[in-house]
Enzyme design. Sequence first.
Site, PDB file in Angstrom:
ATOM      1  N   ARG A  26      26.298  33.241  27.194  1.00 40.39           N
ATOM      2  CA  ARG A  26      24.947  33.639  27.589  1.00 40.39           C
ATOM      3  C   ARG A  26      24.364  34.658  26.617  1.00 40.39           C
ATOM      4  NH1 ARG A  26      25.529  33.549  33.864  1.00 40.39           N
ATOM      5  NH2 ARG A  26      25.275  31.315  34.154  1.00 40.39           N
ATOM      6  N   GLU A  38      29.173  24.071  26.891  1.00 42.08           N
ATOM      7  CA  GLU A  38      28.811  23.036  27.864  1.00 42.08           C
ATOM      8  C   GLU A  38      29.891  21.967  27.985  1.00 42.08           C
ATOM      9  OE1 GLU A  38      26.621  23.068  30.071  1.00 42.08           O
ATOM     10  OE2 GLU A  38      25.448  24.762  29.393  1.00 42.08           O
ATOM     11  N   THR A  44      35.870  21.884  34.217  1.00 41.77           N
ATOM     12  CA  THR A  44      36.782  23.021  34.038  1.00 41.77           C
ATOM     13  C   THR A  44      36.090  24.301  34.514  1.00 41.77           C
ATOM     14  OG1 THR A  44      37.524  21.859  32.067  1.00 41.77           O
ATOM     15  CG2 THR A  44      38.348  24.074  32.343  1.00 41.77           C
ATOM     16  N   TYR A 121      22.919  15.446  31.312  1.00 40.40           N
ATOM     17  CA  TYR A 121      23.062  16.858  31.654  1.00 40.40           C
ATOM     18  C   TYR A 121      23.300  17.729  30.407  1.00 40.40           C
ATOM     19  CZ  TYR A 121      25.655  21.053  32.486  1.00 40.40           C
ATOM     20  OH  TYR A 121      26.084  22.335  32.392  1.00 40.40           O
ATOM     21  N   ASP A 139      22.949  19.366  37.108  1.00 40.17           N
ATOM     22  CA  ASP A 139      24.405  19.226  37.221  1.00 40.17           C
ATOM     23  C   ASP A 139      24.747  19.210  38.716  1.00 40.17           C
ATOM     24  OD1 ASP A 139      24.163  21.823  38.082  1.00 40.17           O
ATOM     25  OD2 ASP A 139      25.752  22.630  36.809  1.00 40.17           O
ATOM     26  N   CYS A 200      22.746  32.258  52.129  1.00 42.28           N
ATOM     27  CA  CYS A 200      21.288  32.065  52.235  1.00 42.28           C
ATOM     28  C   CYS A 200      20.534  33.384  52.363  1.00 42.28           C
ATOM     29  CB  CYS A 200      20.962  31.172  53.419  1.00 42.28           C
ATOM     30  SG  CYS A 200      21.668  29.534  53.248  1.00 42.28           S
TER      31      CYS A 200
HETATM   32 FE1  SF4 Z   1      20.840  27.103  49.222  1.00 40.50          FE
HETATM   33 FE2  SF4 Z   1      20.559  28.633  51.393  1.00 40.50          FE
HETATM   34 FE3  SF4 Z   1      19.186  29.143  49.185  1.00 40.50          FE
HETATM   35 FE4  SF4 Z   1      18.598  27.031  50.644  1.00 40.50          FE
HETATM   36  S1  SF4 Z   1      18.436  29.166  51.277  1.00 40.50           S
HETATM   37  S2  SF4 Z   1      18.751  27.103  48.442  1.00 40.50           S
HETATM   38  S3  SF4 Z   1      20.602  26.423  51.318  1.00 40.50           S
HETATM   39  S4  SF4 Z   1      21.401  29.275  49.437  1.00 40.50           S
END
Ligand code: SF4
Length: 352
Positions: A26, A38, A44, A121, A139, A200
């Site tokens: 990076r 890549e 891996t 990809y 990917d 999330c």
């Molecule tokens: Fe993934 Fe949850 Fe983000 Fe939706 S909110 S993109 S399910 S991490």
Amino acid sequence: MEKKLKELRRSLLEWYYKNKRDLPWRKTQDPFSIWLSEIMLQQTTVKTVIPYYEKFLKKYPDFKSIAKAKESDLLKAWAGLGYYNRIRNFQKAARHIAKNLKNKVPQKKEELITLPGLGSYTSAAIASIAFNEAVGVVDGNVKRVLSRLFTYEKEIKTSKADKYFQEKVDYLLDKKNPGDFNQAMMELGACICTPKNPLCLLCPLQKYCLAFKKGVVLNYPLQTKKIKYKDQYLLAVVFKSQDYFFIRKRDEKEIMASMWEIPFFEISGKESWDSETIKAFLKKENFPHLGDLEEISKLRHSIMNLRIKIRSFQLKLKKKYKMPLQGKWIPISDLSTYPLTTMTRKILEKNN
Ligand code: SF4
């Protein structure tokens, strides 16, 4: 809509700049280094790749050095990463660039994809990260994120799904920062939108995510096609005579062609593993001289859809007898000069 898209891109990039893992590839936009990373990262893990990447770059810093290298040296440097066609194709591509393209690396996905070893990809990743081309990368991680964002209701391992995800990511893509945007999507899939426990609550795309809104995150991505695994049982024998091992070169038609290994024998898996049974088996395989047999290890290994169980033994012989299979006796001190398969390396490490 355009405003919402801009917000989404900004949220994702801000999250990425703050949270991205500090990975060696990076820190560069050099196409050779990006390309190398890549192909190493295909199949891996990042953790495995880092030391290989750094060591490999020191020895082979550019396309010219790869084009000129002996295949056996490249295989040796790659040994342990598996999927050896990756490095063979890399060399074919490097030679093509030197011979037919006057050492100029193609910059567009459509040109890169015609080179050996590069699929949709990898060529999109190189074109966007090294050359800033506005093309989205899809990917496995990105597919998962997109299937949740848009609640994609169909099986994801189809060409129809590939087309769908490519269109979606191209639509979301930040055309001014395609390389960073693509890396951010992949990073999000790898670190936040993970298969089993997606985080999330920390996700910069939560506000836009349909699966989250509906509370059905773990229903996506849809995968109806199950991988069919096949069990394989192998007997591995380290034939040793004083300071010599017997090794063989894998055939051109076999997977891991041109790599070296100790002899392996496929067995049914029903045999008992006592030394008499193994000696009787080897006798049947035309090994007339059998000495002391000692168990080294029990290993499990996976290659593609094969689940392999290996029992390895050391057999000490009085002399370097002529063997009933192609191969050669080599001094133990020379082992490190051969490109050995991962299974062989694992067994010999336990044998020390
Ligand atoms: Fe993934 Fe949850 Fe983000 Fe939706 S909110 S993109 S399910 S991490």
